[in-house]
Design a protein around this motif. Structure first.
Motif: not given
Ligand SMILES: Nc1ncnc2c1ncn2[C@@H]1O[C@H](COP(=O)(O)OP(=O)(O)O)[C@@H](O)[C@H]1O
Ligand SMILES: [Mg+2]
Lengths: 244, 556
Positions: A159-160, A43, A83
């Protein structure tokens, strides 16, 4: 497309080195997976790429534009799905999308067509007229993804992205990632699940404790004899069925 | 530019929630009626304040008229407004610019930091207009009607009212940008943010006091000057806030004087804004994103594993989150420090120390030592200061998305409510205690009276805090994008403050009636204490009884 050169980031004045001298090149048209366990620095790296966090050392260019010196142009060349799915809760979905279209200069004539297309695709047509507050976690993520796709960014950063999506949406998103790349665009996403990266990515970069351990295709990585890499693989495989 | 307006539109919608309001209007009629009901109740409270304020302003106008300076009512109002906007603005600016949750999102968009700054600045400016209107309209109308002013006067008044908050907000923004620049390099950011802003505010008050304190040496000459030239007093007052002088002259001057001062007002406001805008376009984003890096303490911190009772656990949790979230700490704790400071002003000197009025007050207090009402008045003043404390009245709102935790834990809602109330009362207590100690020295009040004041003001705040808690319990604002919305733009905080004001007025009336009974100080104190305790008990029971149902109603 994305060029990361020797970047480092330390939170709170030198005590925790979250990212430690990372370099990466991501080429046009590829899906690049950024793989690492929790707290590895994914991140943090992504926040530096997207211009959210200042970079301590090193530099990042996106499509040739330096993210710190030429921030506006660099940002125009990418779209970012964070995320955490914190969006302006009191807006309606459609208001958020219109805002994103305005900010990224999506021409008026294609705007409606694109919004409709993606709303249909992610089954969000109904929800778009309601406040984002009333959305589920996955719906929030979908509206953010649509907001990014509206301007067809040359570099799409997530992100994810697959955590928290239902199987159908997850499948749709993967499809869309492939579609995006087939048009000559680039996708860069992080994950802590080995299987996801394995199935989806052209190339993978593995990060642990702020350092890049290996970069290459899955086959390259499997062939490697490095024992620390094996350990990492193991930690990313274990329990992945719970996290995925 | 189009992007900028898009951003501004987004912020307005996101903050005032028109879209979701319209949505709930359609789907939840009951909620709408409840909102209207609460709105009306608050309007009544606001009515009382406006009436009081208008009355004061009218007196000032009449007083000014006999001295041939009716325009002082405009100057006074503009000074008060300027200071109020500054006072509230600095928190508002700090929270909107640096402590907002959408910082990350905005930083990732291709919009220049100057424009992000501008849109946030305008949002804060917009939010200052209600209070500006409230404070400026009565005097403008009083003067206008009194002087038979024409349409031009009212048009210019509108323009002036629009300009008033600009300069104080620009100064707030400038100070916050500086503060954040310093903070972004330091380790303990939260602490510096809180301490820094409190120091700023105190410094401003001290500065003002000093400026006003520089009376001309010879008071007789000064009085003569006021009588001879109607503008001396205006200019004297205006030292605290120069735009007030320009505004007065725009509205009450003639011909070239009006135009000249209008040009001053507009040009200087704009120039000041321009400078801050330029500054922001270079340093804003760095300061804002630096806030994202929470500090982890170097070395190992000892983990503590200790058990405590439910009420205390809730209370501790409440205070810890409050203190560790700068925007909450700022808003809740500011009065704890500023009120005692304001009460020391007579000690430090400046405007008040050689003031004959103050000397008179001292002699009054001296003779009043034996006068029982003294403790009631002082307690009332301290309680009024401590009203400006949104800690309790936003306690559930601040939980936001974390409310599920409170709903889920195996502690009964009526116990949780007590914990939260206790936390709020502890903050009030700190403020009352500090203020009373200061008052003991600055107003020369005896030790026993001080003790009584501490007890009375604290007990008076219990029902007020309970009522604030009740308001937030009934209608918590659980959905927000950044913490400042939970505390700063929360209607509950305003409602609680106004109802608290009404309650103190009522206590005041009760106290006044009690003094009619010719009791001695101790008896009066005891009687008042008993009354306040009964009211406290009733309100605490109300809150406890309604807690469980209210919890069940909260949708997440
Ligand atoms: N805001 C922050 N302040 C201080 N340290 C942080 C912050 N965010 C992350 N870290 C630290 O940086 C390291 C990397 O975190 P992160 O980049 O979030 O990892 P990942 O996304 O790979 O799980 C961790 O050790 C984490 O504790
Ligand atoms: Mg992460």
């Amino acid at each position: 497309m994305l060029n990361i050169k020797n970047i480092s980031k330390t939170y709170s004045k030198g005590k925790v080195k979250a990212v430690d001298n990372i370099s990466l090149q991501v080429k046009r048209g590829e899906i690049f997976g950024f793989l690492g366990p929790n707290g590895a620095g994914k991140t943090t790296t992504i926040k530096m790429i997207t211009g959210i966090l200042p970079i301590d050392e090193g530099e990042i260019t996106i499509n040739g534009f330096n993210i710190e010196k030429d921030a506006i142009n660099a940002k125009k060349n990418m779209g970012f799905v964070p995320d955490s799915h914190d969006v302006y809760e009191r807006l309606k979905g459609i208001e958020y999308l219109n805002f994103m279209a305005d900010v990224y200069d999506v021409p008026a004539d294609v705007r409606k067509e694109r919004i409709d297309k993606y709303l249909d695709m992610f089954s969000m047509k109904e929800a778009a007229g309601q406040p984002i507050k009333s959305y589920s976690h996955g719906m929030k993520q979908k509206i953010i993804v649509i907001g990014v796709l509206l301007h067809q960014p040359p570099l799409w950063i997530m992100d994810e992205p697959l955590t928290g999506l239902d199987p159908k949406s997850s499948h749709l998103l993967k499809e869309e990632m492939h579609q995006h790349c087939s048009k000559g665009n680039t996708v860069f996403f992080s994950t802590h699940v080995l299987e996801v990266a394995e199935k989806l990515c052209d190339r993978i970069g593995i990060i642990n404790k702020g350092k890049i351990i290996a970069v290459g295709t899955m086959d390259d990585l499997r062939k490697s004899q490095d024992s620390s890499l094996e350990n990492i693989f193991l930690s990313l495989t274990e329990g992945s069925d719970i996290d995925a | 530019m189009r992007k900028f307006f898009s951003l501004l539109k987004l912020q307005i919608k996101a903050q005032y929630g028109f879209s979701s309001l319209a949505y709930y209007m359609k789907n939840d009629k009951k909620a709408v009626w409840k909102t209207i009901g609460i709105g009306l109740a608050v309007l009544l409270g606001v009515g009382e304040i406006i009436w009081l304020y208008s009355y004061l302003m009218y007196q000032l106008y009449m007083g000014g008229s006999t001295l041939n300076t009716p325009q002082i009512v405009i100057t006074m109002a503009a000074v008060v407004t300027g200071l109020m906007v500054f006072f509230f603005g600095i928190f508002h600016i700090l929270s909107a610019l640096f402590l907002a949750k959408d910082t990350e999102f905005l930083a990732s968009l291709p919009i220049s930091q100057g424009k992000v700054f501008l849109s946030k600045f305008l949002m804060v400016l917009l939010a200052e207009y209600p209070i500006t209107l409230l404070l400026m309209l009565p005097p403008v109308i009083i003067y206008g009607v009194g002087q038979n002013a024409g349409i031009m006067y009212y048009l210019l008044a509108v323009l002036c009212i629009i300009m008033i908050p600009l300069v104080p907000l620009v100064i707030s923004a400038f100070l916050s940008l500086l503060l954040m620049k310093i903070v972004s390099r330091s380790k303990n950011r939260d602490l510096i943010t809180i301490v820094g802003s409190i120091i700023f505010i105190i410094a401003i008050f001290a500065g003002q006091n000093y400026l006003l304190g520089r009376m001309p040496d010879n008071q007789q000459d000064f009085m003569m000057a006021i009588l001879n030239s109607s503008n001396t007093f205006v200019e004297f007052m205006g030292r605290a806030f120069p735009p007030a002088v320009w505004i007065t002259k725009v509205l009450t001057g003639t011909g070239s004087e009006t135009i000249l001062n209008l040009v001053y007002l507009v040009l200087i406001s704009m120039a000041a804004f321009g400078i801050v805008y330029l500054m922001a376009s270079f340093i804003y984003q760095k300061g804002a994103t630096a806030q994202l890096e929470t500090v982890s303490k170097p070395g190992k911190t000892k983990l503590v594993y200790k058990k405590s009772s439910s009420v205390l656990t809730i209370c501790k949790n409440e205070i810890l989150t409050l203190v560790r979230t700068p925007i909450y700490a700022l808003n809740s704790l500011v009065m704890v420090f500023v009120a005692p400071f304001l009460l020391t002003l007579p000690l430090i000197g400046g405007s008040m120390s050689n003031d004959p009025d103050l000397q008179f007050l001292y002699s009054l207090i001296d003779s009043g030592e034996s006068q029982p009402w003294l403790i009631l008045v002082v307690s009332g003043i301290i309680a009024l200061f401590m009203l400006v404390n949104p800690a309790v009245s936003t306690t559930f709102s601040r939980e936001g998305k974390n409310m599920w935790i409170l709903k889920n834990i195996p502690v009964k809602p009526d116990v949780q409510v007590l914990g939260k109330l206790l936390a709020g009362c502890l903050i009030s207590f700190a403020g009352c205690f500090l203020s009373a100690i200061v008052v003991m020295f600055s107003f020369k009040i005896s030790f026993t009276s001080t003790i009584m004041v501490i007890i009375l003001s604290n007990i008076a705040l219990i029902p007020i805090n309970a009522m604030g808690l009740f308001i937030d319990l009934m209608r918590p604002k659980l959905s927000w994008n950044n913490p400042q919305e939970a505390i700063k733009q929360n209607f509950n905080a305003v409602a609680a403050m106004i109802l608290g004001f009404v309650m103190i007025s009522i206590f005041g009336v009760v106290g006044f009636l009690l003094t009619r009974l010719n009791l001695n100080t101790v008896m009066l104190f005891a009687l008042m204490l008993v009354i306040l305790l009964i009211i406290s008990y009733a309100l605490i029971q109300l809150v406890r009884k309604s807690a469980a149902k209210a919890y069940a109603r909260m949708e997440l």
